[in-house]
Design an enzyme around this catalytic site. Structure first.
Site, PDB file in Angstrom:
ATOM      1  N   TYR A 139      11.739   6.728  17.405  1.00 27.92           N
ATOM      2  CA  TYR A 139      11.006   7.488  16.382  1.00 27.92           C
ATOM      3  C   TYR A 139      11.044   8.961  16.772  1.00 27.92           C
ATOM      4  O   TYR A 139      10.814   9.319  17.932  1.00 27.92           O
ATOM      5  CB  TYR A 139       9.547   7.020  16.310  1.00 27.92           C
ATOM      6  CG  TYR A 139       8.684   7.846  15.376  1.00 27.92           C
ATOM      7  CD1 TYR A 139       8.557   7.507  14.037  1.00 27.92           C
ATOM      8  CD2 TYR A 139       8.008   8.970  15.844  1.00 27.92           C
ATOM      9  CE1 TYR A 139       7.767   8.264  13.173  1.00 27.92           C
ATOM     10  CE2 TYR A 139       7.223   9.737  14.989  1.00 27.92           C
ATOM     11  CZ  TYR A 139       7.101   9.385  13.654  1.00 27.92           C
ATOM     12  OH  TYR A 139       6.339  10.140  12.815  1.00 27.92           O
ATOM     13  N   GLU A 227      10.497  13.490   9.496  1.00 28.97           N
ATOM     14  CA  GLU A 227      10.283  12.228  10.189  1.00 28.97           C
ATOM     15  C   GLU A 227      11.561  11.400  10.131  1.00 28.97           C
ATOM     16  O   GLU A 227      12.086  11.135   9.043  1.00 28.97           O
ATOM     17  CB  GLU A 227       9.128  11.455   9.547  1.00 28.97           C
ATOM     18  CG  GLU A 227       8.763  10.195  10.297  1.00 28.97           C
ATOM     19  CD  GLU A 227       7.578   9.471   9.672  1.00 28.97           C
ATOM     20  OE1 GLU A 227       6.620   9.149  10.396  1.00 28.97           O
ATOM     21  OE2 GLU A 227       7.605   9.240   8.443  1.00 28.97           O
TER      22      GLU A 227
END
Length: 416
Positions: A139, A227
Protein backbone atom coordinates in the site's frame (compact mmCIF):
# COMPACT_ATOMS: atom_id res chain seq x y z
CA UNK A 1 -31.10 8.33 24.80
CA UNK A 2 -27.64 6.79 24.44
CA UNK A 3 -28.66 5.31 21.10
CA UNK A 4 -29.98 8.71 19.99
CA UNK A 5 -26.72 10.38 20.98
CA UNK A 6 -24.76 7.83 18.99
CA UNK A 7 -26.98 8.36 15.96
CA UNK A 8 -26.65 12.13 16.22
CA UNK A 9 -22.88 11.93 16.50
CA UNK A 10 -22.77 9.64 13.49
CA UNK A 11 -24.81 12.10 11.41
CA UNK A 12 -22.54 14.97 12.38
CA UNK A 13 -19.45 13.00 11.41
CA UNK A 14 -21.06 11.97 8.13
CA UNK A 15 -21.86 15.57 7.24
CA UNK A 16 -18.47 16.83 8.37
CA UNK A 17 -16.69 14.19 6.33
CA UNK A 18 -18.79 14.89 3.26
CA UNK A 19 -18.39 18.63 3.71
CA UNK A 20 -14.63 18.29 3.49
CA UNK A 21 -14.79 16.73 0.02
CA UNK A 22 -13.47 19.82 -1.72
CA UNK A 23 -11.52 17.86 -4.28
CA UNK A 24 -11.94 16.40 -7.73
CA UNK A 25 -11.79 12.62 -8.18
CA UNK A 26 -11.00 11.04 -11.53
CA UNK A 27 -11.58 7.56 -12.93
CA UNK A 28 -9.02 4.79 -12.65
CA UNK A 29 -8.18 4.79 -16.36
CA UNK A 30 -7.53 8.54 -16.18
CA UNK A 31 -5.35 8.02 -13.12
CA UNK A 32 -3.36 5.36 -14.98
CA UNK A 33 -2.74 7.78 -17.85
CA UNK A 34 -1.48 10.38 -15.38
CA UNK A 35 0.82 7.86 -13.69
CA UNK A 36 2.22 6.78 -17.04
CA UNK A 37 2.89 10.40 -18.04
CA UNK A 38 5.29 10.58 -15.08
CA UNK A 39 7.01 7.33 -15.99
CA UNK A 40 5.27 5.31 -13.29
CA UNK A 41 4.76 1.72 -14.48
CA UNK A 42 1.29 0.13 -14.54
CA UNK A 43 -0.18 -2.89 -16.31
CA UNK A 44 -1.13 -2.06 -19.90
CA UNK A 45 -4.76 -0.93 -19.98
CA UNK A 46 -7.32 0.48 -22.43
CA UNK A 47 -10.74 1.98 -21.74
CA UNK A 48 -13.91 0.87 -23.58
CA UNK A 49 -17.23 2.69 -23.64
CA UNK A 50 -19.36 0.03 -25.31
CA UNK A 51 -19.52 -3.79 -25.32
CA UNK A 52 -18.42 -3.89 -28.96
CA UNK A 53 -15.44 -1.67 -28.22
CA UNK A 54 -14.50 -3.97 -25.33
CA UNK A 55 -14.64 -6.95 -27.72
CA UNK A 56 -12.37 -5.26 -30.27
CA UNK A 57 -9.88 -4.17 -27.60
CA UNK A 58 -9.69 -7.67 -26.13
CA UNK A 59 -9.29 -9.17 -29.59
CA UNK A 60 -6.28 -6.96 -30.34
CA UNK A 61 -4.78 -6.62 -26.86
CA UNK A 62 -1.94 -9.08 -27.39
CA UNK A 63 -2.89 -11.40 -24.55
CA UNK A 64 -6.00 -13.29 -23.50
CA UNK A 65 -5.29 -12.93 -19.78
CA UNK A 66 -7.13 -9.72 -18.95
CA UNK A 67 -9.04 -8.01 -16.16
CA UNK A 68 -12.18 -5.95 -16.80
CA UNK A 69 -12.99 -3.19 -14.32
CA UNK A 70 -16.11 -1.04 -14.07
CA UNK A 71 -15.16 2.63 -14.13
CA UNK A 72 -17.17 4.05 -11.24
CA UNK A 73 -15.95 6.59 -8.68
CA UNK A 74 -16.33 4.40 -5.61
CA UNK A 75 -14.32 1.95 -3.58
CA UNK A 76 -15.29 -1.69 -3.13
CA UNK A 77 -16.08 -2.26 -6.80
CA UNK A 78 -15.02 -5.89 -6.73
CA UNK A 79 -17.58 -6.72 -4.05
CA UNK A 80 -20.27 -4.46 -5.48
CA UNK A 81 -23.47 -5.44 -7.27
CA UNK A 82 -25.12 -3.87 -10.30
CA UNK A 83 -28.76 -2.82 -10.24
CA UNK A 84 -29.43 -5.42 -12.96
CA UNK A 85 -28.33 -8.19 -10.59
CA UNK A 86 -24.84 -8.74 -12.03
CA UNK A 87 -22.37 -9.36 -9.21
CA UNK A 88 -18.98 -7.65 -9.02
CA UNK A 89 -17.38 -4.71 -10.81
CA UNK A 90 -14.02 -6.44 -11.36
CA UNK A 91 -13.61 -9.75 -13.23
CA UNK A 92 -10.92 -11.76 -14.96
CA UNK A 93 -11.61 -12.59 -18.61
CA UNK A 94 -10.00 -15.05 -21.02
CA UNK A 95 -11.44 -14.18 -24.42
CA UNK A 96 -13.02 -11.29 -26.37
CA UNK A 97 -16.54 -12.72 -26.08
CA UNK A 98 -16.29 -12.60 -22.29
CA UNK A 99 -15.14 -8.99 -22.54
CA UNK A 100 -18.22 -8.11 -24.60
CA UNK A 101 -20.60 -10.01 -22.31
CA UNK A 102 -19.26 -8.51 -19.09
CA UNK A 103 -19.08 -5.01 -20.56
CA UNK A 104 -22.71 -5.37 -21.64
CA UNK A 105 -23.72 -6.15 -18.07
CA UNK A 106 -21.71 -3.27 -16.62
CA UNK A 107 -22.02 -0.34 -19.03
CA UNK A 108 -25.28 1.57 -18.60
CA UNK A 109 -26.06 -0.04 -15.23
CA UNK A 110 -25.51 1.31 -11.72
CA UNK A 111 -22.92 -0.29 -9.48
CA UNK A 112 -23.85 -0.37 -5.80
CA UNK A 113 -20.97 -0.60 -3.32
CA UNK A 114 -20.43 0.18 0.35
CA UNK A 115 -19.44 3.71 -0.69
CA UNK A 116 -22.17 4.60 -3.21
CA UNK A 117 -25.27 4.28 -1.07
CA UNK A 118 -28.34 2.33 -2.15
CA UNK A 119 -28.76 4.31 -5.38
CA UNK A 120 -25.39 3.25 -6.79
CA UNK A 121 -23.46 5.06 -9.51
CA UNK A 122 -23.76 4.70 -13.26
CA UNK A 123 -21.02 2.81 -15.11
CA UNK A 124 -20.31 4.49 -18.44
CA UNK A 125 -17.05 2.71 -19.26
CA UNK A 126 -14.91 -0.30 -18.44
CA UNK A 127 -11.14 -0.63 -18.37
CA UNK A 128 -9.44 -3.70 -19.78
CA UNK A 129 -6.00 -4.38 -18.30
CA UNK A 130 -3.43 -7.12 -18.67
CA UNK A 131 -3.21 -9.56 -15.78
CA UNK A 132 0.12 -9.38 -13.98
CA UNK A 133 0.61 -11.99 -11.27
CA UNK A 134 1.77 -10.45 -7.96
CA UNK A 135 4.17 -12.13 -5.58
CA UNK A 136 3.49 -9.48 -2.91
CA UNK A 137 1.20 -6.47 -2.57
CA UNK A 138 1.96 -3.13 -0.91
CA UNK A 139 0.00 0.00 0.00
CA UNK A 140 1.33 3.46 -0.91
CA UNK A 141 -0.27 6.90 -0.48
CA UNK A 142 0.78 10.54 -0.56
CA UNK A 143 -1.26 12.78 1.74
CA UNK A 144 -1.34 16.05 3.62
CA UNK A 145 -0.68 15.30 7.29
CA UNK A 146 -2.15 17.49 10.03
CA UNK A 147 0.32 16.28 12.65
CA UNK A 148 3.45 17.27 10.74
CA UNK A 149 1.61 20.02 8.83
CA UNK A 150 3.19 18.79 5.64
CA UNK A 151 3.18 16.11 2.99
CA UNK A 152 3.81 12.48 3.97
CA UNK A 153 4.32 9.25 2.08
CA UNK A 154 2.43 6.43 3.79
CA UNK A 155 3.42 2.86 2.94
CA UNK A 156 2.76 -0.66 4.17
CA UNK A 157 3.80 -4.16 3.13
CA UNK A 158 0.20 -5.21 3.79
CA UNK A 159 -1.46 -3.93 0.62
CA UNK A 160 -4.41 -5.17 -1.37
CA UNK A 161 -6.69 -4.82 1.66
CA UNK A 162 -8.50 -2.13 3.64
CA UNK A 163 -5.74 0.07 5.05
CA UNK A 164 -8.01 1.20 7.90
CA UNK A 165 -8.18 -2.39 9.09
CA UNK A 166 -4.38 -2.66 8.95
CA UNK A 167 -4.08 0.56 10.97
CA UNK A 168 -6.46 -0.81 13.59
CA UNK A 169 -5.02 -4.32 13.91
CA UNK A 170 -1.33 -3.79 13.12
CA UNK A 171 -0.36 -0.10 13.22
CA UNK A 172 3.32 -1.00 13.21
CA UNK A 173 2.93 -2.22 9.62
CA UNK A 174 2.34 1.35 8.42
CA UNK A 175 5.39 3.51 7.73
CA UNK A 176 4.96 7.30 7.49
CA UNK A 177 7.74 9.26 5.81
CA UNK A 178 7.70 13.11 5.84
CA UNK A 179 8.35 14.70 2.44
CA UNK A 180 10.07 18.04 1.93
CA UNK A 181 7.49 19.93 -0.12
CA UNK A 182 10.06 22.08 -1.94
CA UNK A 183 12.70 19.44 -2.61
CA UNK A 184 10.46 16.39 -2.89
CA UNK A 185 11.35 12.89 -1.74
CA UNK A 186 15.07 12.12 -2.05
CA UNK A 187 16.14 9.01 -3.94
CA UNK A 188 18.11 7.77 -0.93
CA UNK A 189 15.07 8.03 1.34
CA UNK A 190 12.94 6.27 -1.27
CA UNK A 191 15.46 3.42 -1.58
CA UNK A 192 15.64 3.03 2.17
CA UNK A 193 11.84 2.82 2.33
CA UNK A 194 11.81 0.15 -0.40
CA UNK A 195 14.29 -1.92 1.64
CA UNK A 196 12.31 -1.44 4.86
CA UNK A 197 9.13 -2.66 3.14
CA UNK A 198 10.94 -5.85 2.17
CA UNK A 199 10.92 -5.34 -1.59
CA UNK A 200 13.44 -7.63 -3.25
CA UNK A 201 16.71 -6.09 -4.34
CA UNK A 202 15.85 -6.33 -8.05
CA UNK A 203 12.70 -4.25 -7.57
CA UNK A 204 13.95 -1.66 -5.09
CA UNK A 205 15.06 0.80 -7.78
CA UNK A 206 11.67 0.64 -9.53
CA UNK A 207 9.83 1.08 -6.23
CA UNK A 208 12.00 4.04 -5.24
CA UNK A 209 11.34 5.76 -8.57
CA UNK A 210 7.60 5.22 -8.05
CA UNK A 211 7.77 6.84 -4.59
CA UNK A 212 9.73 9.84 -5.89
CA UNK A 213 7.42 10.41 -8.87
CA UNK A 214 4.23 10.05 -6.83
CA UNK A 215 5.46 12.88 -4.61
CA UNK A 216 6.26 14.92 -7.72
CA UNK A 217 2.75 14.45 -9.11
CA UNK A 218 1.30 15.41 -5.73
CA UNK A 219 3.06 18.78 -5.84
CA UNK A 220 2.83 19.46 -9.58
CA UNK A 221 -0.91 18.80 -9.80
CA UNK A 222 -2.05 20.22 -6.44
CA UNK A 223 -3.32 16.81 -5.36
CA UNK A 224 -5.04 16.24 -2.03
CA UNK A 225 -4.60 12.47 -2.18
CA UNK A 226 -2.80 9.81 -4.19
CA UNK A 227 -3.52 6.24 -3.16
CA UNK A 228 -2.02 3.15 -4.78
CA UNK A 229 -3.60 -0.05 -3.48
CA UNK A 230 -2.03 -2.29 -4.38
CA UNK A 231 1.45 -1.57 -5.60
CA UNK A 232 2.58 -5.05 -6.58
CA UNK A 233 5.88 -6.83 -6.83
CA UNK A 234 5.26 -9.25 -9.70
CA UNK A 235 6.50 -12.81 -10.07
CA UNK A 236 8.77 -11.65 -12.91
CA UNK A 237 10.52 -9.17 -10.60
CA UNK A 238 8.90 -5.85 -11.57
CA UNK A 239 7.07 -3.33 -9.38
CA UNK A 240 3.80 -1.94 -10.78
CA UNK A 241 0.94 0.29 -9.62
CA UNK A 242 -2.10 -1.95 -10.04
CA UNK A 243 -4.79 0.52 -8.95
CA UNK A 244 -4.82 4.26 -8.36
CA UNK A 245 -7.05 6.84 -6.71
CA UNK A 246 -6.45 10.59 -7.06
CA UNK A 247 -7.99 13.67 -5.50
CA UNK A 248 -7.23 17.26 -6.57
CA UNK A 249 -7.84 20.53 -4.74
CA UNK A 250 -10.73 22.48 -6.26
CA UNK A 251 -8.97 25.73 -5.35
CA UNK A 252 -6.29 24.89 -7.94
CA UNK A 253 -8.70 24.43 -10.85
CA UNK A 254 -7.56 27.67 -12.46
CA UNK A 255 -4.08 26.24 -13.09
CA UNK A 256 -5.03 22.67 -13.95
CA UNK A 257 -7.71 23.03 -16.60
CA UNK A 258 -6.62 19.75 -18.21
CA UNK A 259 -7.13 17.78 -15.01
CA UNK A 260 -10.47 19.37 -14.14
CA UNK A 261 -11.72 18.76 -17.68
CA UNK A 262 -11.76 15.09 -16.65
CA UNK A 263 -14.55 15.67 -14.12
CA UNK A 264 -17.42 13.20 -14.61
CA UNK A 265 -20.67 14.82 -13.50
CA UNK A 266 -22.57 11.55 -13.93
CA UNK A 267 -20.77 10.30 -10.82
CA UNK A 268 -22.05 13.15 -8.66
CA UNK A 269 -25.39 13.82 -7.00
CA UNK A 270 -27.35 16.19 -9.35
CA UNK A 271 -28.72 18.24 -6.45
CA UNK A 272 -25.20 18.81 -5.13
CA UNK A 273 -24.11 20.06 -8.56
CA UNK A 274 -27.03 22.51 -8.65
CA UNK A 275 -26.22 23.73 -5.15
CA UNK A 276 -22.58 24.27 -6.07
CA UNK A 277 -23.63 26.46 -9.01
CA UNK A 278 -25.70 28.60 -6.60
CA UNK A 279 -22.86 28.90 -4.09
CA UNK A 280 -24.60 26.68 -1.53
CA UNK A 281 -22.91 24.00 0.57
CA UNK A 282 -25.22 21.02 0.13
CA UNK A 283 -24.84 17.32 0.84
CA UNK A 284 -27.69 14.89 0.20
CA UNK A 285 -28.51 12.43 2.99
CA UNK A 286 -31.14 9.71 3.38
CA UNK A 287 -33.74 11.25 5.72
CA UNK A 288 -37.06 13.05 5.29
CA UNK A 289 -36.50 16.41 7.05
CA UNK A 290 -35.08 19.13 4.83
CA UNK A 291 -32.64 21.46 6.62
CA UNK A 292 -31.76 25.04 5.69
CA UNK A 293 -29.19 26.54 8.05
CA UNK A 294 -26.41 29.13 7.95
CA UNK A 295 -23.01 27.99 9.15
CA UNK A 296 -21.57 24.48 9.06
CA UNK A 297 -21.39 24.19 12.86
CA UNK A 298 -25.01 25.22 13.37
CA UNK A 299 -26.03 22.92 10.52
CA UNK A 300 -24.43 19.92 12.20
CA UNK A 301 -25.89 20.89 15.59
CA UNK A 302 -29.33 21.13 13.95
CA UNK A 303 -28.94 17.68 12.43
CA UNK A 304 -27.90 16.27 15.80
CA UNK A 305 -30.93 17.80 17.50
CA UNK A 306 -33.29 16.36 14.90
CA UNK A 307 -31.71 12.94 15.45
CA UNK A 308 -32.10 13.28 19.23
CA UNK A 309 -35.82 13.78 18.69
CA UNK A 310 -35.97 10.66 16.52
CA UNK A 311 -35.82 12.43 13.17
CA UNK A 312 -33.61 11.84 10.15
CA UNK A 313 -32.19 14.81 8.17
CA UNK A 314 -32.54 14.68 4.39
CA UNK A 315 -29.54 16.90 3.80
CA UNK A 316 -26.79 19.14 5.06
CA UNK A 317 -27.40 22.64 3.67
CA UNK A 318 -25.37 25.67 4.70
CA UNK A 319 -26.49 28.84 2.89
CA UNK A 320 -23.45 30.71 4.24
CA UNK A 321 -23.28 34.29 5.39
CA UNK A 322 -23.78 36.08 2.09
CA UNK A 323 -26.89 34.43 0.69
CA UNK A 324 -29.60 36.63 -0.81
CA UNK A 325 -33.35 35.91 -1.19
CA UNK A 326 -32.76 34.38 -4.64
CA UNK A 327 -30.21 31.92 -3.21
CA UNK A 328 -32.67 31.00 -0.45
CA UNK A 329 -35.33 30.28 -3.06
CA UNK A 330 -32.85 28.12 -4.97
CA UNK A 331 -32.12 26.25 -1.76
CA UNK A 332 -35.83 25.48 -1.43
CA UNK A 333 -35.97 24.22 -5.02
CA UNK A 334 -33.14 21.81 -4.24
CA UNK A 335 -34.79 20.63 -1.01
CA UNK A 336 -38.14 20.11 -2.71
CA UNK A 337 -36.58 18.12 -5.55
CA UNK A 338 -36.23 15.26 -3.07
CA UNK A 339 -39.62 13.46 -2.87
CA UNK A 340 -38.68 12.00 0.51
CA UNK A 341 -38.71 15.42 2.20
CA UNK A 342 -41.85 15.71 4.38
CA UNK A 343 -41.01 18.84 6.42
CA UNK A 344 -38.45 21.64 6.20
CA UNK A 345 -36.64 23.07 9.21
CA UNK A 346 -35.09 26.53 8.77
CA UNK A 347 -32.66 27.46 11.54
CA UNK A 348 -30.88 30.80 11.09
CA UNK A 349 -28.60 32.72 13.41
CA UNK A 350 -28.36 36.21 11.99
CA UNK A 351 -24.88 37.65 12.23
CA UNK A 352 -23.47 38.44 8.82
CA UNK A 353 -26.60 36.83 7.41
CA UNK A 354 -29.70 39.02 7.79
CA UNK A 355 -32.82 37.27 9.03
CA UNK A 356 -35.05 39.45 6.87
CA UNK A 357 -33.24 38.18 3.73
CA UNK A 358 -34.04 34.64 4.81
CA UNK A 359 -37.66 35.58 5.53
CA UNK A 360 -38.01 37.24 2.12
CA UNK A 361 -36.60 34.15 0.42
CA UNK A 362 -38.87 31.83 2.42
CA UNK A 363 -41.96 33.87 1.58
CA UNK A 364 -41.05 34.10 -2.10
CA UNK A 365 -40.33 30.38 -2.31
CA UNK A 366 -43.55 29.47 -0.51
CA UNK A 367 -45.60 31.50 -2.97
CA UNK A 368 -43.78 30.68 -6.20
CA UNK A 369 -43.05 26.99 -5.54
CA UNK A 370 -46.45 26.16 -4.06
CA UNK A 371 -44.90 24.52 -1.02
CA UNK A 372 -47.42 22.23 0.65
CA UNK A 373 -45.29 20.60 3.34
CA UNK A 374 -44.77 22.04 6.85
CA UNK A 375 -42.22 24.87 7.15
CA UNK A 376 -40.73 25.27 10.61
CA UNK A 377 -38.72 28.47 11.01
CA UNK A 378 -36.43 29.66 13.79
CA UNK A 379 -34.77 33.04 13.24
CA UNK A 380 -32.46 34.69 15.80
CA UNK A 381 -30.14 37.67 15.57
CA UNK A 382 -29.63 40.39 12.96
CA UNK A 383 -32.96 41.85 11.72
CA UNK A 384 -34.88 39.19 13.66
CA UNK A 385 -37.88 41.41 14.56
CA UNK A 386 -38.30 42.59 10.98
CA UNK A 387 -38.10 39.03 9.69
CA UNK A 388 -40.74 37.77 12.11
CA UNK A 389 -43.04 40.64 11.15
CA UNK A 390 -42.67 39.81 7.46
CA UNK A 391 -43.59 36.17 8.07
CA UNK A 392 -46.59 37.09 10.19
CA UNK A 393 -47.89 39.63 7.66
CA UNK A 394 -47.50 37.17 4.76
CA UNK A 395 -50.41 35.10 6.05
CA UNK A 396 -48.66 31.96 4.84
CA UNK A 397 -48.59 28.67 6.71
CA UNK A 398 -45.12 29.09 8.19
CA UNK A 399 -44.65 27.85 11.74
CA UNK A 400 -42.32 30.17 13.74
CA UNK A 401 -40.39 29.22 16.89
CA UNK A 402 -37.98 30.88 19.30
CA UNK A 403 -36.94 27.65 21.03
CA UNK A 404 -34.53 25.52 19.01
CA UNK A 405 -35.52 22.37 20.87
CA UNK A 406 -39.25 22.90 20.31
CA UNK A 407 -38.67 23.74 16.65
CA UNK A 408 -36.69 20.55 16.08
CA UNK A 409 -39.27 18.42 17.88
CA UNK A 410 -42.04 19.91 15.72
CA UNK A 411 -40.10 19.34 12.49
CA UNK A 412 -39.73 15.67 13.42
CA UNK A 413 -43.37 15.29 14.45
CA UNK A 414 -44.69 16.84 11.23
CA UNK A 415 -42.42 14.83 8.92
CA UNK A 416 -45.02 12.15 8.25
Amino acid sequence: MLASLRTAGSLARQAASAGQRRFLSIHEYQSVNLLNSYGIPTPKSIVAKSPEEAYNIAQNFGTDKLVIKAQVLAGGRGKGKFDNGFQGGVHTIDNPQQARDYAGKMIGSKLITKQTGAGGRICNAVMLAERRDPSHEYYVAVLNDRVTQGVVLVASNQGGMNIEEVAATNPGAIITTPVDFEKGLSKSTALELAKTLGIKEGGQEEAANIFVNLCKIFKDKDATQIEINPMSETVDGHVLCMDAKFGFDDNAEFRHKDIFALRDLTQEEPSEIEAQKAGLNFIKLDGNIGCLVNGAGLAMATMDLLALHGGNPANFLDVGGGANPEAVKKAFEILLSDPKVKSIFINIFGGIMRCDYIAEGVIRATKELSINIPLIVRLKGNMEAEAKAMIKESGLKIIPFDSLDEAAETAVRLAV
